[in-house]
Write an enzyme that holds these catalytic residues in place. Structure first.
Site, short mmCIF file in Angstrom:
data_model
loop_
_atom_site.label_atom_id
_atom_site.label_comp_id
_atom_site.label_asym_id
_atom_site.label_seq_id
_atom_site.Cartn_x
_atom_site.Cartn_y
_atom_site.Cartn_z
N GLU A 1 -5.86 -7.37 -5.16
CA GLU A 1 -4.82 -8.25 -5.69
C GLU A 1 -4.91 -9.63 -5.06
OE1 GLU A 1 -4.33 -5.23 -4.58
OE2 GLU A 1 -3.14 -4.07 -6.01
N ASN B 1 -8.22 7.60 -9.00
CA ASN B 1 -6.81 7.94 -8.89
C ASN B 1 -5.92 7.17 -9.86
OD1 ASN B 1 -4.67 9.40 -7.53
ND2 ASN B 1 -4.06 7.41 -6.72
N THR C 1 -0.58 1.37 -9.44
CA THR C 1 0.53 2.07 -10.07
C THR C 1 1.83 1.38 -9.68
OG1 THR C 1 -0.75 4.10 -9.84
CG2 THR C 1 1.60 4.34 -10.27
N ARG D 1 8.05 -1.80 -7.20
CA ARG D 1 7.77 -0.50 -6.55
C ARG D 1 8.00 -0.60 -5.06
NH1 ARG D 1 1.53 1.83 -6.12
NH2 ARG D 1 1.71 2.22 -3.89
#
Lengths: 1197, 330
Positions: free
Chosen positions: A62, A1012, A29, A112
Site C-alpha cells: 500500500e 489468502n 481484506t 477495518r
C-alpha cells in the site's frame, strides 16, 4: 432509476471506475474487491466518463500504491485507491503530502480494525481514525446506497475544494452487505462532475511544459506560515460538501446533510454516531418514537473538516443528554475521537456563549462494534436507558461483558425484531464449497431486481479454509432495510440447514421464530429423518411449532448430473417454501438467473441446473411433526472433557459460536494465547480415511511427510511398549541399523482430524503384487472405522516418542519419527504449504521460534479459535508470532538479535560466576558442540545440572543468569511467509535480513500468487499465468528470488518441492538450519488458486519439475571453504513440454480459452525460458571453484 | 483423366480425402492439402466428453470458486470472456470454409443423444458440408449385448437424421457380429455413407509403474485390408457411400480400395508421416496407373473387384483363411 442489488464495495468501485483515470492499489481484506472489480471492468474495455479506460495497477504494497497515486495525481491524472486497516496506515506519509499539496482525490476505505493485540479483518473505525491528522477530509457512508452516493459527492467536493477525501464505510458490514439500491446513473455522474474543476486540476499538474517544483525542503523561517496557508480551503470545505449534497438531491431525490438529525423534534436523549451503526440506531429510534419516547440520533457524515457549529445546530435545542459512539479505541486517551470532537464543539460553544441549548447537554462517550462486534437494537436501547440515569457511565462499552473494568452496559435482546413483521428473515447454514452463499446472493438479486421488495444479504464465515461453515442472513421487506446487524435468536421465519453434519454441531433452531419453517437437507429415509435429529432439536421444533421440510439435495444433484453442487436445489426449495415469490414465478426466475450466469457457454451446465430445479419440487416433502421428542442422540460436546480449562471455557465457546458471550476477564491481556488447541477440535471432515496394511508397508516414511495436516504419523517403539494395545492397533517390525531387534513402527491415522485428501495413499510406493490398486495405504469409508481408529489414535498418543538422539535424521523414515508440532490446521484440503511447516517442526520444533508473515500461513496458523502449533511432552514447542505483513523478515531478525543477546548475557554471567561453579561444567557449557540433536540435548542436560547450583548462589549475577540460562541451548529462528510477503511487500526487509549475515532461516511458501486474499498476482506469479490484475496472463517472468539471494554469496539458498524430491527437501531443511548465517528456502506450494484439484498436489509438483517450471537446487556457501562449487543442481533438465504441465492448471489453461493467441505465445516463451533457466543454473553449478584456488596459488608464487 | 467420385451426394474431384487428424487444426496445412489435390477434408473430431469435461472444469474453477473463506470468494479473475472448445471448433469450420474451396466435413464424437444433436446442429449452422459421426464405443460393459450396441448406433443416427439436413457419414468399428448387415440397417435409417473402419488405440501397461497408459501407434497398410474386405462385400449391395479409412498409405492401397468398391479413401497416418504434399504424389501415381492401364475414370475402376465382380468372390469369405493357413512355410 434502475434498481440494482450489489454490495458496498461494488457501489464504491462503480463510481470510482467512472470518474478516475488511474487506479493504483494493493489488495487487503475487506477492500480488495474494489480493485478487482475495477480491473475486471477495465479488462473488458469499460471506459470512464470521458471515454478512457482506467489504467489499473497492482503495486507491491500500500505504501507503493500511495506513492503511485501521489505521483499520478501530481502529474495530473484523476487517480484513486482502495484500502483498509494496515494498508491505510502504510499510506499515511503520502496522505500528508497529498493533502499538503492540495490535491483532489478520493481514497475509498472499507474501514477495518488495526492489528494491536491481534489482527482482525473485520470492521471498525480504527484505521480511519489513525489518519485523521493527515489533512484528508473524511466522509462517512452508512449504507450501500450511501456508499454509491457519497463516492460521487466526495469526488465532486474534492475537485472543487482541492482537499483530498477519505470516503469510508464499515468493513464487511457495509462493504460486503448486498443490498438493493437505486443506481446512480451516468447522467447523474455527468451532471455532478464539473469538467472545469477537472481542467483546473490538470492545469496544476507537474509537466515540463509548465514546470514547477514541489516537495521543497522548508526551514524554520517559512514552514509554519506555509502550513497555515491551507486554512481557507478547510474552512470552505463543509459548505462545498453540502452544496454537492444538495445538487445530488436535485438529481436523485436523496438529500443528505453533513450532520443529519433524525427522531423526535423535542428529543431529550440523542446518540451521535457515524457508519453503519447509524442505520440500526435510525431503525430503533423510529420504533421508540413510535412508542412516544423522546429520542433521536445525529448522523455525522463529514468528520473532517469538522464543522462543530453545523453539528450543534442540527440538534434540537431540547437535547439534554448525548451519547457519542465511537467505533474505535484509543488506549490512554481520555476519550475516543468523535466524542472528543463533540465535547470540544460544545465546550467552545458554551464558552463563546452561543449555545442553542438551554443548558449544556451532558455528553458521554462510548465504544461499540469493534471488529464487527454486533450493534443491535437491544444495545441501542440500553444506551438510551443509560442516558436516562442520573449518572450515565462515561467511557462505556456496549455489546460486550467487561468484568475487568466494568465499562459495559447491560442489555437484553428483544425477540420482536425491530423492522416490523412484514420483513422476512431467513438464515441458511452451508458449507464453504457447496454454493450456498452464491445461491443466496442470486436469490437476493432475483428478489431485489424482479420485485418491489427490498433485499439485504450478509454472510458470516468461520475461520477455516477446509470445511468452512457459512451462515447467510437474508432479509426481504417492503421498506429499505436498515438492520445493520445479524438476524437474532428467535427472529428467523426461515432457517435452512444445507449440510446434515451440522445437526450434530450447531444450535441452528435458536434462530427460528415461532411458526417458522425449517428446511433440512438430509439423506436419511423419510421415515428416519425425524429420529435422526438431536433430541434438543426435536424439542425446539415442537415448542416453536415449526414446519419441517426435507429434501435429499445430494441425490437430486447427483441425479441431474450436478455432482456435489446443491446450491440450485436448495435455492429452489427456498423459493418454493418461503412464499416470497409465487413458486412458478420464482422457478422461472431462478432458471433465467442460471442462464444469465453461465450464458451460452455453459449450456450443458444450464441444462443440468434446469433438471435439478425441476426435480427439486418433486423431491421436497414435509414431515409431520410428532407430539413428543423421541431421539436418543444429542449434539456432541464441542471439545473433550479432558481438555485443559482454557480450551473448555474459551476455545470451546468460540468454536460453538458463543464467543460473543466471553467476558473480558476470560481473554488474555496482551494477545498471548496457548498452543495446542487445534488438537481438541475434532472436525470430522473426511468421508474416507487411509487404512494401513502393516504387512505391505515398507516404512519408507513418505506418508507422514506429505500429509498437510499431520493426520498420519509414525512412531517407533519396543514391542514391549504395546503389550496393552487395543486389538485393532497395528504395527510392524522396522528394520535398520539404528533400530534394535524388537523395535516396531506404527503408521497411525487420526480419523477425526484427517481431511480425506488422499495424498498419503497417492505417495505410498508399496503395492500388493497381485493387485496393482491395493497399497500399504488405501482410502476406505470412515464411518465403520471411526470408533476403532479413534481408540487407536488415542492409544498411539500415549506411546513415547522415539529417542531423538537415536534418530537417523538423514533418512526419511528416521526423520518422520520426529514429533510434528504443527497439526490439524484449518488449511485447505491438500494444501501445498503446510507439509513444509510440519517438517520444520519435526526437525527443530522444540527449539524453534517463528516469525510468520500475514497470509495463508498466519490464518491457518493463528486464526482463532484454534492454532495448529503445539508443544511436546516436555512443554517445548515453536513460539509463534505474526507481527505484520511488511515487517516479517525484520521481526524475525529481531528475534535473533534478542536471542543472541541473551546467549551473550548468559555467557558473560556464567563467566563471572565461574569460580563459584564447577569449572568443568562451565567449560563444557561454553564450548558445547550443538551441531546436532544429541549435542543440543546434552547442553539442555547441562543446564539442568546448572540450575540447582545457581539457586544456591546468592547474588545478582546468578539471578541475572537464571533469567537467560535457557539461551545457552541453541535456538532456531524461522522467518516464514508466502510469496506475497517475500517477493513483494516484505522484500525490502528480506533483502536486508539476507544481507545481515545473521543466523536466521527464511522459509518462503511459494504459491506463486496472493493466495489468502483471493489470487492477486505477485512477482512470483509465472509468465502467462492468469491471476487477478493479470487477467490476460502475467506478461513478465517470475522474479528469480534465489538468484538475487545467491548473489550475496554468504546466504544458503535452496529451492525445494516436497512432492518432487522428498529427500532433497529434507536435506535442504537440515542444511539450511545448520548453516550459521542467513538461509533462504523457497518451497514450491501447489494451491487452490492454481485451479487444480489438490488431490493432484504431488502430481502437479512432479509435472512442475519435469517441465522445467520449477527447479531444485541447493547453494551452500560452506562448500566454498572446501574448494567446491556452492551450487548443486538437484533436478534434471526439462523432459516434458511445458504445456504438459500448464494444461493441467486452470491458471494457465484458462488463457488458452480467453486469449488463445497470447496463450500460444506465452507457452512458447515459457518453454524456452524453462530450458534456458535450467541451462543457466547448470552452467553455474558446473563452474569449477578448485581451479580459481589453484590460479590464486599460482599468482602468489 | 476423370478422377471424380461421389461422396455423400457431393461430387468430389477425386477419391482422396484426408481424414480426421491434427493436420486439420492448422489452416495452412489444410490449404497445402487442398493444393496437393485433396478433394475434401474431414476435420479433427469434436469430443463431447472434452466439451463436458471443460464445462465441469469451468464450473468448478471459474463459476464456483468460493470455498467459504471470508477474505476471498474467488481465486482467479471471474468475468473473463472465453472461447469454449465448441466455439473454437465452430470458428475453425468457419475459417476453413473461407480458406479453401473443397468441402469441409466436421467430425463429431458424441456420448449422449442430447449432446450429439446439439453439437450436430451447431456444426451444421457453422457451415459444415457434411458430418462424420465418430462413434468410438468400447463395449466394456459385459451386460451390454451386441444388439444393445447396435441399437445405440441406430438411435444416434435416427435422432440426428430427424434434425440435421446435411449428409451424415457414420464411422464404424469392425466389432459387429455382422458388419454388412449393420451397414444396410444404417442405410435404411438414413445414413448417407459409412466410413470403415475406426481404429481403436489399445492401451499398454508400463511394467515398472503398473500404469495403464495410452499408446499412439500410427497405422500400416496391412490394416487397410480389413476395410477392403468389407467394402468389397458391400459394394453394389448398398447405395450409400463407402469410405475406406485406416491403413491407406500408398497409391496401391488407394487403387485396391477403389477396386473393392470404395467411393473415397481417407488418409491420416501417411500424411502425418510424410507431410501434406504426399497426397499430391499419391494422386499423381493413381492417375498414372489409371492411364497406364487404359482406364478413363475412377468410376470405371470402382468396384471391379468387389465381391460381385471379383474373379473369386469366395476369397472374401472363408477360403482365403484356409489358403493362407496352408501357405505358411516356417
Amino acid at each position: 432509476m434502475a434498481a440494482i442489488t450489489i454490495d458496498g464495495n461494488e457501489a464504491a468501485a462503480r463510481i470510482a471506475h467512472k470518474i478516475n483515470e488511474v487506479i493504483a492499489i494493493y489488495p487487503i481484506t475487506p477492500s480488495s474487491p474494489m480493485g478487482e472489480l475495477s480491473d475486471d471492468w477495465s479488462s473488458i474495455g469499460q471506459a470512464n466518463l470521458w471515454g478512457k479506460i482506467p489504467d489499473v495497477i497492482e503495486m507491491q504494497s500500500e505504501a507503493g500504491a500511495a506513492g503511485a497515486v501521489h505521483g499520478s495525481l501530481q502529474a495530473g491524472a484523476l487517480t484513486t485507491t482502495f484500502t483498509s486497516s494496515q494498508g491505510l496506515l502504510l499510506m499515511i506519509p503520502n496522505m500528508y503530502k497529498i493533502a499538503g499539496e492540495l490535491t483532489p482525490a478520493v481514497f475509498h476505505v472499507a474501514a477495518r480494525s488495526l492489528a494491536a493485540q491481534a489482527l482482525s479483518i473485520f470492521g471498525d473505525h480504527s484505521d480511519v481514525m489513525a489518519v485523521r491528522a493527515t489533512g484528508f477530509a473524511m466522509l462517512a457512508s452508512n449504507s450501500v446506497q450511501e456508499v454509491m452516493d457519497m463516492a460521487l459527492i466526495a469526488q465532486v467536493a474534492s475537485l472543487k475544494s482541492r482537499i483530498p477525501v477519505v470516503h469510508f464505510f464499515d468493513g464487511f458490514r457495509t462493504s460486503h452487505e448486498m443490498s438493493k439500491i437505486d443506481e446512480v446513473s451516468d447522467a447523474t455522474i455527468r451532471a455532478m462532475v464539473d469538467d472545469g474543476d477537472v481542467h483546473a486540476f490538470r492545469e496544476r499538474a507537474m509537466t515540463p511544459d509548465r514546470p514547477v517544483i514541489r516537495g521543497t525542503s522548508q526551514n524554520p523561517d517559512v514552514y509554519f506560515q506555509a502550513r497555515e496557508t491551507v486554512n481557507p480551503y478547510y474552512q470552505a470545505m463543509p459548505a462545498i460538501v453540502q452544496e454537492a449534497m444538495d445538487h445530488f438531491a436535485e438529481l436523485t431525490g436523496r438529500q443528505y446533510q453533513l450532520y443529519e438529525y433524525h427522531g423526535a423534534v423535542d428529543a431529550d436523549n440523542v446518540i451521535i454516531i457515524m457508519g453503519s451503526g447509524a442505520e440500526a440506531v435510525h431503525e430503533t429510534v423510529d420504533a421508540m418514537v413510535n412508542n412516544g419516547e423522546k429520542v433521536g440520533l445525529l448522523k455525522v457524515r463529514l468528520f473532517r473538516p469538522l464543522d462543530g457549529r453545523a453539528l450543534l445546530d442540527a440538534l434540537p435545542s431540547s437535547v439534554r443528554r448525548i451519547a457519542v459512539l465511537d467505533r474505535s479505541k484509543e488506549p490512554g486517551a481520555d476519550g475516543e475521537p468523535l466524542y472528543k470532537d463533540v465535547v470540544t464543539a460544545l465546550a467552545e460553544s458554551a464558552m463563546a456563549g452561543d449555545m442553542s441549548f438551554d443548558n449544556i447537554p451532558r455528553v458521554v462517550g462510548g465504544r461499540y462494534g469493534l471488529s464487527s462486534k454486533e450493534f443491535t437494537p437491544g444495545m441501542i436501547r440500553s444506551i438510551y436507558a443509560e442516558l436516562r440515569k442520573n449518572e450515565p457511565k462515561r467511557g462505556f462499552t456496549v455489546g460486550i461483558i467487561d468484568d475487568v473494568s466494568n465499562t459495559h452496559l447491560e442489555w437484553t435482546e428483544d425477540a420482536d425484531a425491530a423492522g416490523g413483521d412484514d420483513v422476512k428473515r431467513c438464515v441458511f447454514y452451508g458449507l464453504g464449497s457447496d454454493g450456498t452463499v452464491s445461491a443466496n446472493k442470486n436469490s437476493i438479486k432475483i428478489i431485489g431486481e424482479e420485485t418491489q421488495l427490498h433485499a439485504q444479504g450478509y454472510f458470516v464465515y468461520d475461520s477455516k479454509k477446509a470445511g468452512a461453515v457459512t451462515v447467510s442472513h437474508l432479509r426481504f421487506g417492503p421498506e429499505p432495510i436498515r438492520s445493520s446487524y445479524l438476524i437474532g435468536p428467535g427472529q428467523a421465519q426461515f432457517v435452512a440447514c444445507h449440510q446434515p453434519v451440522f445437526l450434530d454441531r450447531f444450535d441452528m433452531l435458536d434462530m427460528a421464530s415461532p411458526g417458522g419453517v425449517f428446511l433440512l437437507n438430509s439423506q436419511e429415509d423419510p421415515d428416519n429423518v425425524w429420529s435422526s435429529l438431536p433430541r434438543s432439536m426435536q424439542q425446539q421444533i415442537i415448542d416453536k411449532q415449526l414446519h419441517l421440510h426435507v429434501i435429499d439435495a445430494y441425490r437430486v444433484a447427483q441425479d441431474s448430473g450436478m455432482g456435489k453442487r446443491i446450491n440450485t436445489v436448495m435455492q429452489t426449495c427456498f423459493f418454493a417454501i418461503s412464499g416470497i415469490l409465487p413458486a412458478d414465478e420464482a422457478i422461472a426466475k431462478i432458471k433465467s438467473a442460471v442462464e444469465k450466469s453461465y450464458g451460452r457457454k455453459g449450456r450443458r451446465i444450464v441444462e443440468m441446473n434446469f433438471r435439478a430445479i425441476d426435480q427439486t419440487l418433486a423431491a421436497l416433502y414435509e414431515v409431520q411433526v410428532p407430539d413428543a421428542a423421541d431421539s436418543t442422540s444429542e449434539r456432541q460436546a464441542i471439545v473433550s472433557v479432558n481438555a485443559p480449562v482454557f480450551v473448555r471455557e474459551v476455545t470451546a465457546s468460540i468454536i460453538a459460536g458463543k464467543g460473543d458471550q466471553l467476558p473480558v476477564s476470560k481473554l488474555p491481556d496482551d494477545g498471548t494465547w496457548p498452543l495446542g488447541t487445534a488438537a481438541w477440535e475434532k472436525r470430522n471432515l473426511a468421508h474416507e480415511i487411509p487404512e494401513w496394511d502393516a504387512e505391505l508397508c515398507i516404512y519408507c516414511g513418505k506418508c507422514p511427510f506429505v500429509c498437510p495436516h499431520a493426520a498420519i504419523r509414525s512412531k517407533a517403539f519396543s514391542l514391549d511398549a504395546v503389550k496393552d494395545a487395543p486389538d485393532s492397533f497395528k504395527h510392524t517390525r522396522i528394520k535398520g541399523k539404528e533400530f534394535d531387534e524388537d523395535v516396531h513402527v506404527s503408521y497411525q491415522v487420526a480419523p477425526e482430524d484427517c481431511t480425506g485428501c488422499g495424498l498419503c495413499v497417492e505417495v505410498c510406493p508399496a503395492r500388493d503384487k497381485s493387485r496393482s490398486n491395493y497399497k500399504a495405504l488405501n482410502m476406505v469409508p470412515l464411518a465403520p472405522l471411526r470408533e476403532q481408529e479413534r481408540e487407536n489414535w488415542d492409544y498411539f498418543l500415549t506411546l513415547p516418542e522415539y529417542d531423538r538422539d537415536r534418530i537417523r535424521w538423514s533418512t526419511m523414515k528416521g526423520a518422520m519419527l520426529g514429533q510434528p508440532l504443527f497439526e490439524f490446521s484449518g488449511a485447505c484440503v491438500g494444501c501445498g504449504e503446510t507439509p513444509y511447516l510440519k517438517l520444520a517442526t519435526q526437525l527443530f520444533g522444540d527449539r524453534m521460534i517463528v516469525a510468520n508473515a500475514t497470509g495463508c500461513s498466519s490464518i491457518y496458523g493463528g486464526n482463532l479459535p484454534t492454532t495448529p502449533w503445539t508443544t511436546n511432552e516436555q512443554g517445548r514447542g515453536p513460539a509463534w508470532s505474526n507481527s505484520l505483513f511488511e515487517d516479517n523478515a525484520e521481526f524475525g531478525l529481531g528475534f535473533r538479535l534478542a536471542i543472541d543477546s541473551h546467549n551473550e548475557q548468559a555467557r558473560v554471567s556464567l563467566d563471572k560466576l565461574s569460580d563459584k561453579l564447577d569449572k568443568e561444567l562451565v567449560t563444557s557449557i561454553l564450548q558445547a558442540d550443538q551441531s546436532n540433536e544429541p549435542g543440543i540435548h546434552e547442553q539442555r542436560q547441562r543446564i539442568e545440572q546448572l540450575l540447582p547450583l545457581l539457586a544456591g548462589i546468592d547474588n545478582a549475577d546468578a539471578r541475572s543468569l537464571e533469567a537467560v540460562v535457557d539461551y545457552l541451548a541453541k535456538k532456531s529462528v524461522w522467518i516464514v511467509g508466502g510469496d506475497g510477503w517475500a517477493y513483494d511487500i516484505g522484500f525490502g526487509g528480506v533483502d536486508h535480513v539476507l544481507a545481515s549475515g545473521r543466523d536466521v532461516n527464511i522459509l518462503v511458501l511459494d504459491t506463486e500468487v496472493y493466495s489468502n486474499t483471493g489470487g492477486q498476482m505477485s512477482k512470483a506469479t509465472p509468465k502467462g499465468a492468469v491471476a487477478k490484475f493479470a487477467a490476460a496472463g502475467k506478461p513478465v517472468a517470475k522474479k528469480d528470488l534465489s538468484m538475487i539471494a545467491m548473489a550475496y554469496e554468504n546466504v544458503y539458498v535452496a529451492q525445494v518441492a516436497f512432492g518432487g524430491k522428498d529427500m532433497q527437501t529434507l536435506k535442504a531443511f537440515m542444511e539450511a538450519e545448520s548453516y550459521p548465517g542467513p538461509s533462504l528456502i523457497i518451497a514450491y506450494s501447489p494451491c487452490i488458486a492454481h485451479g487444480v484439484d489438490l488431490s493432484f498436489n504431488l502430481r502437479q509438483q512432479e509435472l512442475a519439475l519435469k517441465s522445467g517450471h520449477w527447479h531444485l537446487f541447493r547453494y551452500d556457501p560452506r562448500r566454498l571453504e572446501e574448494g567446491k562449487n556452492p551450487l548443486q543442481l538437484d533436478s534434471k533438465a526439462p523432459s516434458i513440454p511445458y504445456t504438459d504441465f500448464a494444461s493441467t492448471e486452470m491458471r494457465f489453461s484458462m488463457l488458452q480459452r480467453s486469449h488463445p493467441d497470447s496463450a500460444r505465445a506465452f507457452i512458447q516463451q515459457a518453454q524456452q525460458e524453462a530450458v534456458e533457466r535450467y541451462n543457466h543454473y547448470r552452467q553455474l553449478a558446473e563452474i569449477s571453484y578448485a581451479e580459481s584456488d589453484e590460479a590464486a596459488n599460482q599468482d602468489k608464487e | 483423366m476423370d478422377l471424380t467420385t461421389d461422396y455423400l451426394g457431393l461430387k468430389l474431384a477425386n477419391p482422396l480425402v484426408p481424414s480426421a487428424s491434427p493436420l486439420s487444426k492448422d489452416i495452412d496445412s489444410v490449404r497445402r492439402l487442398e493444393d496437393a489435390g485433396a478433394a475434401a477434408i474431414v476435420m479433427y473430431s469434436l469430443f463431447e466428453e472434452e466439451v463436458r469435461a471443460e464445462d465441469q472444469f469451468m464450473d468448478a474453477y471459474l463459476y464456483n470458486q468460493d470455498i467459504g473463506h471470508s477474505e476471498a470468494d474467488s481465486y482467479r479473475p471471474v468475468s473473463v470472456d472465453y472461447q469454449t472448445r465448441t466455439d473454437e471448433y465452430l470458428a475453425h469450420i468457419f475459417s476453413l470454409k473461407r480458406a479453401v474451396d473443397i468441402p469441409v466435413v466436421a467430425s463429431l464424437n458424441g456420448v449422449t443423444t442430447g449432446g450429439w444433436i446439439e453439437h450436430a446442429l451447431e456444426l451444421q449452422e457453422a457451415g459444415a458440408d457434411a458430418l462424420e459421426l465418430n462413434v468410438y464405443h468400447v463395449a466394456a460393459d459385459i451386460t451390454q449385448s451386441g444388439q444393445d450396441i447396435e441399437q445405440m448406433y441406430l438411435d444416434v443416427l435416427t435422432a440426428l437424421r430427424s434434425q440435421v439436413r446435411i449428409p451424415l457419414v457414420m464411422k464404424l468399428s469392425p466389432y459387429f457380429s455382422s458388419v454388412a448387415n449393420m451397414v444396410t440397417i444404417l442405410e435404411d435409417s438414413g445414413a448417407d455413407g459409412v466410413s470403415l473402419f475406426n481404429r481403436f488405440y489399445q492401451p499398454s501397461i508400463d511394467i515398472e509403474t503398473r500404469a495403464v497408459s495410452p499408446e499412439l501407434n500410427l497405422s500400416t497398410s496391412q490394416e487397410s485390408l480389413l476395410a477392403m474386405r468389407w467394402i468389397a462385400i458391400l459394394s453394389g449391395k448398398v447405395n450409400i457411400t463407402l469410405a475406406a479409412t485406416g491403413g491407406v498409405h500408398t497409391a496401391d492401397d488407394v487403387i485396391r480400395m477403389v477396386m473393392a468398391g470404395a467411393d473415397v479413401t481417407h488418409m491420416c497416418s501417411a500424411l502425418l508421416i510424410n507431410g501434406p504434399g504426399y497426397l499430391g504424389k499419391v494422386l499423381a501415381e493413381v492417375s498414372g496407373w489409371l492411364e497406364e492401364n487404359e482406364y478413363e475414370s475412377i468410376a470405371q475402376l470402382k468396384g471391379c473387384t468387389s465381391q460381385q465382380h471379383a474373379l473369386d468372390p469366395v476369397a472374401y469369405e472363408r477360403s482365403n483363411y484356409m489358403q493362407v493357413l496352408n501357405s505358411y512355410k516356417p
